[in-house]
Design a protein around this motif. Structure first.
Motif, mmCIF file in Angstrom:
data_model
loop_
_atom_site.group_PDB
_atom_site.id
_atom_site.type_symbol
_atom_site.label_atom_id
_atom_site.label_comp_id
_atom_site.label_asym_id
_atom_site.label_seq_id
_atom_site.Cartn_x
_atom_site.Cartn_y
_atom_site.Cartn_z
ATOM 1 N N ASN A 50 -52.323 -28.263 -13.786
ATOM 2 C CA ASN A 50 -51.580 -27.534 -12.536
ATOM 3 C C ASN A 50 -51.925 -27.472 -11.795
ATOM 4 O OD1 ASN A 50 -54.054 -26.672 -13.201
ATOM 5 N ND2 ASN A 50 -54.017 -24.709 -14.647
ATOM 6 N N GLY A 51 -51.800 -26.242 -11.120
ATOM 7 C CA GLY A 51 -51.963 -26.810 -9.025
ATOM 8 C C GLY A 51 -53.337 -26.597 -9.403
ATOM 9 N N LYS A 52 -53.701 -25.777 -9.896
ATOM 10 C CA LYS A 52 -55.188 -25.404 -9.341
ATOM 11 C C LYS A 52 -56.155 -26.489 -9.790
ATOM 12 C CE LYS A 52 -55.436 -21.200 -9.632
ATOM 13 N NZ LYS A 52 -55.261 -19.180 -9.909
ATOM 14 N N ALA A 60 -50.771 -34.621 -2.300
ATOM 15 C CA ALA A 60 -50.826 -35.088 -3.785
ATOM 16 C C ALA A 60 -48.953 -33.733 -4.163
ATOM 17 C CB ALA A 60 -51.889 -34.415 -4.397
ATOM 18 N N ALA A 61 -49.547 -32.778 -2.941
ATOM 19 C CA ALA A 61 -47.471 -32.027 -2.945
ATOM 20 C C ALA A 61 -46.701 -32.949 -2.542
ATOM 21 C CB ALA A 61 -48.496 -31.103 -1.920
ATOM 22 N N PRO A 110 -49.331 -25.372 0.922
ATOM 23 C CA PRO A 110 -49.319 -23.544 0.445
ATOM 24 C C PRO A 110 -48.000 -23.085 1.278
ATOM 25 C CG PRO A 110 -50.727 -22.770 0.458
ATOM 26 C CD PRO A 110 -51.148 -24.809 -0.047
ATOM 27 N N GLU A 111 -48.397 -24.202 2.573
ATOM 28 C CA GLU A 111 -47.072 -24.545 3.477
ATOM 29 C C GLU A 111 -45.600 -25.163 3.802
ATOM 30 O OE1 GLU A 111 -50.046 -24.193 7.131
ATOM 31 O OE2 GLU A 111 -50.955 -23.236 6.493
ATOM 32 N N LYS A 142 -43.713 -16.432 -3.532
ATOM 33 C CA LYS A 142 -45.663 -17.036 -3.524
ATOM 34 C C LYS A 142 -45.160 -17.516 -2.090
ATOM 35 C CE LYS A 142 -47.682 -21.163 -5.488
ATOM 36 N NZ LYS A 142 -47.908 -22.294 -6.532
ATOM 37 N N GLY A 143 -43.347 -18.383 -1.764
ATOM 38 C CA GLY A 143 -43.970 -18.870 -0.488
ATOM 39 C C GLY A 143 -43.567 -17.717 0.922
#
Length: 180
Positions: free
Chosen positions: A47-49, A62-63, A109-110, A136-137
């Motif tokens: 997952n993301g975390k 990675a993103a 996140p950006e 979330k964005g």
């Protein structure tokens, strides 16, 4: 050997190497068995975390990988589908799209592209996930007026005109947003 000869030899070596790589990729693609459109997609292992922890600080890289993987996932499903109507993406069974986009946005996140893709493509598959990822964005990028616009459009398509109006209004107050 003079510099010009060395440069030409190295250039020729690079061109031959690229040609060999292209031929190898072509051969691998030809030998790959066709994908079964009825195959069940596996869930994401990370997952993301967890991906943030194992990326060793290379979260942006990675993103990007998860972003490219989500584009390839949809593209592969489109290529392998038959009789697809582009306005009915729910036919493709894209259950991994939301987790892929969510992981990409958790890592960076950006990074706005996955949020916008989720806002435009995901409503045809899972409206609730599209709304969640777009919100979330907005939380991570409060000055990105386009995310407000996309969320307003999702609400408008759902006939939630009050929420759509609110999102359009909030987005319009952001500096740099178009007057419309």
């Amino acid at each position: 050997m003079n510099d010009r000869t060395r440069t030409l030899a190295l250039g020729l070596f690079v061109v031959i190497g690229m040609a060999c790589a292209a031929l190898l990729v072509h051969r691998i693609d030809r030998l790959r068995p066709p994908e079964d459109p009825n195959a069940i997609d596996e869930s994401l292992y990370v997952n993301g975390k967890m991906a943030r922890r194992v990326s060793l600080g290379f979260n942006g890289l990675a993103a990007d990988w998860y972003w490219m993987r989500s584009l390839q996932y949809v593209g592969r499903k489109i290529i392998n589908s038959q009789d697809l109507q582009i306005d009915r993406l729910s036919q493709l069974n894209l259950k991994l799209l939301a987790p892929l986009l969510d992981t990409a946005t958790t890592l960076d996140p950006e990074f706005l592209d996955p949020y916008e893709y989720a806002a435009v493509v995901l409503p045809a598959i899972d409206v609730d996930e599209a709304i969640r990822i777009t919100k979330k964005g907005i939380e991570a990028n409060p000055n990105a007026w386009r995310l407000y616009h996309h969320l307003g459009y999702i609400y408008w398509k759902q006939r939630d005109y009050r929420a759509a109006s609110e999102m359009y209004g909030l987005g319009a107050q952001i500096e740099g947003a178009p007057v419309w």
